[in-house]
Motif scaffolding. Structure first.
Motif, PDB file in Angstrom:
ATOM      1  N   TRP A 155       0.751  -1.190   0.055  1.00 34.37           N
ATOM      2  CA  TRP A 155       0.058   0.063  -0.109  1.00 34.37           C
ATOM      3  C   TRP A 155       0.719   1.238   0.113  1.00 34.37           C
ATOM      4  O   TRP A 155       1.762   1.448   0.895  1.00 34.37           O
ATOM      5  CB  TRP A 155      -0.922  -0.030   1.345  1.00 34.37           C
ATOM      6  CG  TRP A 155      -1.880   1.265   1.107  1.00 34.37           C
ATOM      7  CD1 TRP A 155      -1.999   2.217   1.895  1.00 34.37           C
ATOM      8  CD2 TRP A 155      -3.084   1.233   0.362  1.00 34.37           C
ATOM      9  NE1 TRP A 155      -2.876   3.117   1.319  1.00 34.37           N
ATOM     10  CE2 TRP A 155      -3.585   2.586   0.822  1.00 34.37           C
ATOM     11  CE3 TRP A 155      -3.565   0.242  -0.500  1.00 34.37           C
ATOM     12  CZ2 TRP A 155      -4.866   2.867  -0.027  1.00 34.37           C
ATOM     13  CZ3 TRP A 155      -4.910   0.601  -1.329  1.00 34.37           C
ATOM     14  CH2 TRP A 155      -5.386   2.121  -0.781  1.00 34.37           C
TER      15      TRP A 155
ATOM     16  N   THR B 258      -5.241   8.572  -0.216  1.00 33.25           N
ATOM     17  CA  THR B 258      -6.029   8.732   0.780  1.00 33.25           C
ATOM     18  C   THR B 258      -7.318   7.935   0.648  1.00 33.25           C
ATOM     19  O   THR B 258      -8.286   7.989   1.898  1.00 33.25           O
ATOM     20  CB  THR B 258      -6.398  10.236   0.511  1.00 33.25           C
ATOM     21  OG1 THR B 258      -7.081  10.542  -0.819  1.00 33.25           O
ATOM     22  CG2 THR B 258      -5.093  11.135   0.703  1.00 33.25           C
TER      23      THR B 258
ATOM     24  N   LEU C 264      -9.917   4.467  -0.176  1.00 36.99           N
ATOM     25  CA  LEU C 264      -9.830   2.987   0.028  1.00 36.99           C
ATOM     26  C   LEU C 264      -9.847   2.205  -1.327  1.00 36.99           C
ATOM     27  O   LEU C 264      -9.883   3.036  -2.351  1.00 36.99           O
ATOM     28  CB  LEU C 264     -11.190   2.720   0.615  1.00 36.99           C
ATOM     29  CG  LEU C 264     -11.138   3.131   2.162  1.00 36.99           C
ATOM     30  CD1 LEU C 264     -12.913   2.809   2.539  1.00 36.99           C
ATOM     31  CD2 LEU C 264     -10.267   2.170   2.958  1.00 36.99           C
TER      32      LEU C 264
ATOM     33  N   GLN D 120     -14.519   7.908   0.392  1.00 39.10           N
ATOM     34  CA  GLN D 120     -14.929   7.758   2.003  1.00 39.10           C
ATOM     35  C   GLN D 120     -16.008   8.791   2.048  1.00 39.10           C
ATOM     36  O   GLN D 120     -16.946   8.482   2.825  1.00 39.10           O
ATOM     37  CB  GLN D 120     -14.019   7.826   3.145  1.00 39.10           C
ATOM     38  CG  GLN D 120     -12.905   6.854   3.070  1.00 39.10           C
ATOM     39  CD  GLN D 120     -11.709   7.302   2.332  1.00 39.10           C
ATOM     40  OE1 GLN D 120     -11.995   7.331   1.106  1.00 39.10           O
ATOM     41  NE2 GLN D 120     -10.338   7.080   2.916  1.00 39.10           N
TER      42      GLN D 120
ATOM     43  N   ASN E 263      -9.506   3.454  12.131  1.00 37.17           N
ATOM     44  CA  ASN E 263      -8.578   3.811  11.145  1.00 37.17           C
ATOM     45  C   ASN E 263      -7.678   5.424  11.717  1.00 37.17           C
ATOM     46  O   ASN E 263      -6.878   5.705  11.391  1.00 37.17           O
ATOM     47  CB  ASN E 263      -8.998   4.356   9.849  1.00 37.17           C
ATOM     48  CG  ASN E 263      -7.993   4.974   8.913  1.00 37.17           C
ATOM     49  OD1 ASN E 263      -7.158   4.474   8.458  1.00 37.17           O
ATOM     50  ND2 ASN E 263      -8.362   6.043   8.158  1.00 37.17           N
TER      51      ASN E 263
ATOM     52  N   VAL F 249      -7.210   7.332   4.558  1.00 35.89           N
ATOM     53  CA  VAL F 249      -6.171   6.329   4.695  1.00 35.89           C
ATOM     54  C   VAL F 249      -5.011   6.761   4.793  1.00 35.89           C
ATOM     55  O   VAL F 249      -4.065   6.434   5.644  1.00 35.89           O
ATOM     56  CB  VAL F 249      -6.447   5.291   3.468  1.00 35.89           C
ATOM     57  CG1 VAL F 249      -5.435   4.124   3.791  1.00 35.89           C
ATOM     58  CG2 VAL F 249      -7.920   4.884   3.521  1.00 35.89           C
TER      59      VAL F 249
ATOM     60  N   ARG G 279      -2.334  12.167   5.740  1.00 34.86           N
ATOM     61  CA  ARG G 279      -3.282  12.644   6.605  1.00 34.86           C
ATOM     62  C   ARG G 279      -2.715  14.126   6.940  1.00 34.86           C
ATOM     63  O   ARG G 279      -3.639  15.154   7.060  1.00 34.86           O
ATOM     64  CB  ARG G 279      -3.299  11.992   7.718  1.00 34.86           C
ATOM     65  CG  ARG G 279      -3.836  10.682   7.656  1.00 34.86           C
ATOM     66  CD  ARG G 279      -4.148   9.888   9.137  1.00 34.86           C
ATOM     67  NE  ARG G 279      -4.639   8.434   8.842  1.00 34.86           N
ATOM     68  CZ  ARG G 279      -5.114   7.841   9.789  1.00 34.86           C
ATOM     69  NH1 ARG G 279      -4.962   8.099  10.949  1.00 34.86           N
ATOM     70  NH2 ARG G 279      -5.504   6.639   9.479  1.00 34.86           N
TER      71      ARG G 279
END
Length: 472
Positions: free
Chosen positions: A56, A61, A63, A185, A270, A275, A278
């Motif tokens: 990953w 950011t 999914l 998201q 999370n 993801v 940040r």
């Protein structure tokens, strides 16, 4: 669908897809390698293609919905057609996934227009097809048809969820909402919007019953005086305080409640919504985002929102309610003063149009952001005026979702406005044929200019040999 309309729709969809294929080929010839965010998305999808599902990129950011769908489409196709080597999961192959999503979006937009406006018998099949073609060509969305971004897939699953909700298939709608959430998201807000549709419908039915009981024809469920608003608010509180009503609403919306619960569990586990990366995607109360969205909507819907009739009606409303508009202006000035944020990407990346909008407009003088308040007020009034055919409960629900999806975003990014714009545009009354043709012509011109700039007006940064291109 009548036979003539079916033939017309097939011709429009086929023609649009053929045009997109030709543009897709031209773009892939000029830009063979990953560009901008594709530099993260393409390698991640390629890792999934090779079975490395635990790998990953921490800069991503969202999914992995886009990558999972891509692998699920490309790998069977590669096996079926005997593709091997670098062509499998190449940048061009992955981009083609979004071309397929765009075709799906075309069909979903038509079905949604048909369902939402099915009671309006004055709307012709030609108008539905023309509106579908126009929305499918919406510039901010159409541009990303040709790159490996999350937007076309995100729109596809969200519109599909909305369609299933309108047909009462709420379990399917929630499942599709989960797929949309896996692409981005913030799409959880539009899953909540689907639940809100159900709630708004029940509230409107109960409100009409309330009016019938009291035989008060002066109270409207759509618009009215301040006292009417207070009465509606009292009704809302009374309705939602009833255990029987809450049980009924829960029984209708439980698939969405489960989905929203899953979202909150994800956020807790999370440690946030995004993801990765940040530090560059922190939530904040950026209220001017609402003003930017309204301006964006007026720009792309000017045939409907910026007309002499609208301007006259707005000035008349301004004359009738000076105190209310003065209060709105003061609140707007305060929100701009205290809650304006400027993201570092907005100031640093001169490949995006937002960079030039900010520099040429907002950075021209520190007072510009305040001077634009009358424009924002008109945009908000015109925006709300076009939704007056919807019930007050639907409008409230939509505006709550609009605030939830725009205000927490620190970065001014036109892609974030795609879904709220499309849902708004789907729900306004059908305009005249002239306005529809004007809107379509405008979109075609904007698309032609943006694609021309992307392909032909390249430039280089002083410290880099890479070719840079302008984009949304």
């Amino acid at each position: 669908m009548e036979r003539s309309e079916a033939h017309g729709f097939s011709a429009a969809m086929s023609g649009a897809f053929l045009l997109s294929c030709l543009l897709f080929a031209a773009i892939n010839r000029r830009q063979r390698g990953p560009y901008m965010d594709e530099a993260f998305h393409v390698p991640q999808a390629q890792a999934y293609c090779q079975g490395r599902f635990l790998q990953w990129d921490p800069m991503i950011t969202t999914l992995p919905g886009l990558y999972l769908v891509s692998v699920g489409a490309v790998k069977p196709a590669a096996w079926l057609f005997g593709w091997t080597g670098s062509v499998v999961c190449s940048a061009g192959m992955l981009r083609f996934i979004n071309l397929l999503f765009s075709a799906g979006n075309f069909y979903l937009l038509y079905l949604l227009l048909f369902k939402i406006h099915q009671k309006n018998k004055a709307v012709s099949g030609f108008q539905r097809i023309l509106s579908t073609l126009t929305l499918a060509m919406f510039p901010t969305l159409y541009f990303f048809t040709f790159l490996y971004y999350t937007d076309p897939g995100s729109v596809f699953f969200t519109l599909f969820a909305y369609l299933m909700c309108l047909y009462g298939n709420h379990k399917t709608s929630a499942l599709l909402g989960f797929c949309g959430f896996m692409f981005r998201q913030t799409n959880i807000v539009w899953a909540a919007f689907c639940a809100g549709n159900v709630v708004a419908e029940k509230l409107n039915e109960a409100w009409k019953t309330e009016l019938q009981k009291k035989k008060d024809e002066k109270i409207s469920s759509r618009k009215g005086s301040f006292s009417d608003f207070i009465r509606i608010l009292q009704f809302l509180i009374k309705y939602l305080m009833s255990p029987k009503n809450l049980v009924t609403l829960t029984a209708l919306t439980w698939p969405y409640i489960v989905l929203v619960t899953v979202f909150f569990v994800f956020v807790c586990v999370n440690g946030g919504i995004v993801v990765g990366d940040r530090s560059s995607h922190e939530a904040c109360l950026h209220f001017p985002q609402l003003f930017y969205f309204l301006s964006f909507t007026v720009f792309f819907s000017f045939p409907h929102l910026l007309t002499p009739t609208k301007i006259r009606k707005f000035l008349l409303s301004l004359r009738k309610h000076p105190v209310q508009y003065s209060l709105i202006a003061v609140i707007s000035l305060f929100l701009i003063w205290k809650f304006t944020y400027v993201h570092k990407y907005l100031l640093a990346d001169n490949r995006h149009y937002t960079f030039y909008v900010w520099r040429k407009v907002f950075q021209r003088h520190e007072l510009v952001k305040y001077v634009l308040v009358p424009v924002y007020i008109f945009a908000g009034w015109s925006f709300a005026d076009t939704l007056k055919s919807k019930s007050i409960f639907w409008i409230l629900m939509y505006f709550v979702c609009l605030l939830a999806v725009t205000v927490p975003q620190k970065l001014l990014e036109f892609r974030y406005f795609i879904l709220p714009f499309l849902i708004y545009r789907l729900n306004i009354p059908f305009p005249s044929l002239y306005k529809q043709l004007l809107e379509l012509a405008f979109y075609i011109v904007v698309n032609a200019v943006t694609l021309y700039l992307f392909l032909n007006r390249t430039f280089q940064w002083p410290n880099s040999d890479e070719i840079q291109r302008f984009m949304w």
